[in-house]
Write a protein that holds these residues in place. Sequence first.
Motif, PDB file in Angstrom:
ATOM      1  N   SER A 181       0.837  -1.199   0.000  1.00 21.50           N
ATOM      2  CA  SER A 181       0.000   0.000   0.000  1.00 21.50           C
ATOM      3  C   SER A 181       0.877   1.256   0.000  1.00 21.50           C
ATOM      4  N   GLY A 182       0.531   2.204  -0.836  1.00 27.16           N
ATOM      5  CA  GLY A 182       1.232   3.484  -0.827  1.00 27.16           C
ATOM      6  C   GLY A 182       2.437   3.593  -1.742  1.00 27.16           C
ATOM      7  N   VAL A 183       2.736   2.519  -2.497  1.00 27.12           N
ATOM      8  CA  VAL A 183       3.915   2.560  -3.363  1.00 27.12           C
ATOM      9  C   VAL A 183       3.665   3.356  -4.647  1.00 27.12           C
ATOM     10  N   GLY A 184       2.376   3.539  -4.994  1.00 30.00           N
ATOM     11  CA  GLY A 184       2.058   4.351  -6.168  1.00 30.00           C
ATOM     12  C   GLY A 184       1.393   3.614  -7.312  1.00 30.00           C
ATOM     13  N   LYS A 185       0.764   2.491  -7.032  1.00 30.32           N
ATOM     14  CA  LYS A 185       0.119   1.704  -8.089  1.00 30.32           C
ATOM     15  C   LYS A 185      -0.976   2.515  -8.797  1.00 30.32           C
ATOM     16  N   THR A 186      -1.867   3.070  -7.999  1.00 25.88           N
ATOM     17  CA  THR A 186      -2.971   3.839  -8.590  1.00 25.88           C
ATOM     18  C   THR A 186      -2.443   5.068  -9.319  1.00 25.88           C
ATOM     19  N   SER A 187      -1.449   5.722  -8.731  1.00 25.30           N
ATOM     20  CA  SER A 187      -0.868   6.912  -9.361  1.00 25.30           C
ATOM     21  C   SER A 187      -0.256   6.587 -10.723  1.00 25.30           C
ATOM     22  N   LEU A 188       0.415   5.451 -10.823  1.00 23.46           N
ATOM     23  CA  LEU A 188       1.031   5.054 -12.097  1.00 23.46           C
ATOM     24  C   LEU A 188      -0.036   4.841 -13.169  1.00 23.46           C
ATOM     25  N   GLY A 198      10.313   0.018  -9.432  1.00 28.36           N
ATOM     26  CA  GLY A 198      10.673   0.853  -8.295  1.00 28.36           C
ATOM     27  C   GLY A 198      10.153   2.249  -8.584  1.00 28.36           C
ATOM     28  N   ASN A 199       9.126   2.642  -7.858  1.00 23.90           N
ATOM     29  CA  ASN A 199       8.486   3.928  -8.136  1.00 23.90           C
ATOM     30  C   ASN A 199       9.007   5.013  -7.189  1.00 23.90           C
ATOM     31  N   LYS A 200       8.702   6.241  -7.521  1.00 26.61           N
ATOM     32  CA  LYS A 200       9.104   7.450  -6.781  1.00 26.61           C
ATOM     33  C   LYS A 200      10.589   7.773  -6.986  1.00 26.61           C
ATOM     34  N   CYS A 201      11.084   7.544  -8.200  1.00 28.13           N
ATOM     35  CA  CYS A 201      12.492   7.823  -8.489  1.00 28.13           C
ATOM     36  C   CYS A 201      12.781   9.324  -8.482  1.00 28.13           C
ATOM     37  N   ASP A 202      11.733  10.140  -8.387  1.00 27.71           N
ATOM     38  CA  ASP A 202      11.931  11.594  -8.284  1.00 27.71           C
ATOM     39  C   ASP A 202      12.388  12.013  -6.901  1.00 27.71           C
ATOM     40  N   LEU A 203      12.263  11.117  -5.904  1.00 26.23           N
ATOM     41  CA  LEU A 203      12.594  11.489  -4.527  1.00 26.23           C
ATOM     42  C   LEU A 203      14.073  11.232  -4.208  1.00 26.23           C
ATOM     43  N   SER A 229       8.646   7.322 -12.041  1.00 27.99           N
ATOM     44  CA  SER A 229       8.005   8.325 -11.203  1.00 27.99           C
ATOM     45  C   SER A 229       6.642   8.619 -11.791  1.00 27.99           C
ATOM     46  N   ALA A 230       5.608   8.315 -11.009  1.00 28.44           N
ATOM     47  CA  ALA A 230       4.259   8.677 -11.441  1.00 28.44           C
ATOM     48  C   ALA A 230       4.122  10.190 -11.375  1.00 28.44           C
ATOM     49  N   LYS A 231       4.843  10.784 -10.470  1.00 29.53           N
ATOM     50  CA  LYS A 231       4.741  12.232 -10.289  1.00 29.53           C
ATOM     51  C   LYS A 231       5.317  12.992 -11.479  1.00 29.53           C
ATOM     52  N   GLU A 232       6.518  12.607 -11.888  1.00 32.75           N
ATOM     53  CA  GLU A 232       7.201  13.326 -12.969  1.00 32.75           C
ATOM     54  C   GLU A 232       7.010  12.649 -14.328  1.00 32.75           C
TER      55      GLU A 232
HETATM   56  P1  GDP Z   1      -1.059   2.805  -4.003  1.00 33.83           P
HETATM   57  O1  GDP Z   1      -1.558   2.560  -2.610  1.00 33.83           O
HETATM   58  O2  GDP Z   1       0.036   1.851  -4.352  1.00 33.83           O
HETATM   59  O3  GDP Z   1      -2.138   2.847  -5.026  1.00 33.83           O
HETATM   60  O4  GDP Z   1      -0.358   4.263  -3.981  1.00 33.83           O
HETATM   61  P2  GDP Z   1      -0.978   5.655  -4.450  1.00 33.83           P
HETATM   62  O5  GDP Z   1      -1.002   5.751  -5.919  1.00 33.83           O
HETATM   63  O6  GDP Z   1      -2.251   5.885  -3.722  1.00 33.83           O
HETATM   64  O7  GDP Z   1       0.153   6.660  -3.925  1.00 33.83           O
HETATM   65  C1  GDP Z   1       0.480   6.746  -2.554  1.00 33.83           C
HETATM   66  C2  GDP Z   1       1.126   8.090  -2.283  1.00 33.83           C
HETATM   67  O8  GDP Z   1       2.379   8.206  -2.942  1.00 33.83           O
HETATM   68  C3  GDP Z   1       0.280   9.276  -2.760  1.00 33.83           C
HETATM   69  O9  GDP Z   1       0.414  10.330  -1.824  1.00 33.83           O
HETATM   70  C4  GDP Z   1       0.924   9.652  -4.078  1.00 33.83           C
HETATM   71  O10 GDP Z   1       0.726  11.011  -4.391  1.00 33.83           O
HETATM   72  C5  GDP Z   1       2.394   9.341  -3.806  1.00 33.83           C
HETATM   73  N1  GDP Z   1       3.135   8.972  -5.033  1.00 33.83           N
HETATM   74  C6  GDP Z   1       2.783   8.045  -5.943  1.00 33.83           C
HETATM   75  N2  GDP Z   1       3.692   7.963  -6.933  1.00 33.83           N
HETATM   76  C7  GDP Z   1       4.651   8.881  -6.641  1.00 33.83           C
HETATM   77  C8  GDP Z   1       5.874   9.276  -7.300  1.00 33.83           C
HETATM   78  O11 GDP Z   1       6.275   8.786  -8.355  1.00 33.83           O
HETATM   79  N3  GDP Z   1       6.608  10.254  -6.681  1.00 33.83           N
HETATM   80  C9  GDP Z   1       6.209  10.808  -5.511  1.00 33.83           C
HETATM   81  N4  GDP Z   1       7.004  11.763  -5.004  1.00 33.83           N
HETATM   82  N5  GDP Z   1       5.085  10.468  -4.873  1.00 33.83           N
HETATM   83  C10 GDP Z   1       4.307   9.506  -5.422  1.00 33.83           C
END
Ligand code: GDP
Length: 173
Positions: free
Chosen positions: A15-22, A120-125, A151-154
Amino acid sequence: MSFDALYPIFLVGASGVGKTSLIIKYVDDVFNLDLKSNVGIDYITKDVSVEEEEIRLQIWDTAGQEKFQISISSFSIYKNAKAFIIVFDLTNEDSLQEVYNYLLEINNSYKSDILIVLVGNKCDLENQFENLEEKIKEISNEKEFKLFKTSAKEKINVNELFYYIAKTLKEKF
Ligand code: GDP
Ligand code: MG
């Protein structure tokens, strides 16, 4: 629109790794920092052109069950899976342990060839943990998996990830 092949693929991981964001970034090109943790399991489709063929990706997001450790084998929808994207967070080493658990689970549940890609997500951090390659070697038990740092963000490597999957599945099936 018509398509030549349809491939169900699943994003799994802690949870929280960024699956939905990707998924959202790939499909909609938006990034919402306040994304609410989604409940249940759902999919979205996206068509990709690969070498003059239209590939339809049926992309399944998973959530909720990651908290309950429900096994993949108990979900009938997983049966059709052609690929698993196992996502972890480059700034959270604990999320890599979950990758190990998913690899075991997928290994136990699938006899046929299934495509597994590590992300490996969040490579922008900045605060990423160290020795990633060695740690992945340890958990993958001699097998080699394609790894994407995203990076889902970038929007780094997001299109590349899904294109790789579409292309590899097209060649495989
Ligand atoms: P899930 O639980 O795996 O679906 O994760 P979410 O997509 O809900 O993302 C969890 C948190 O991580 C949220 O606050 C997102 O904004 C943040 N997040 C997701 N992807 C990235 C990324 O690539 N970079 C950064 N900095 N934050 C991210
Ligand atoms: Mg989610």
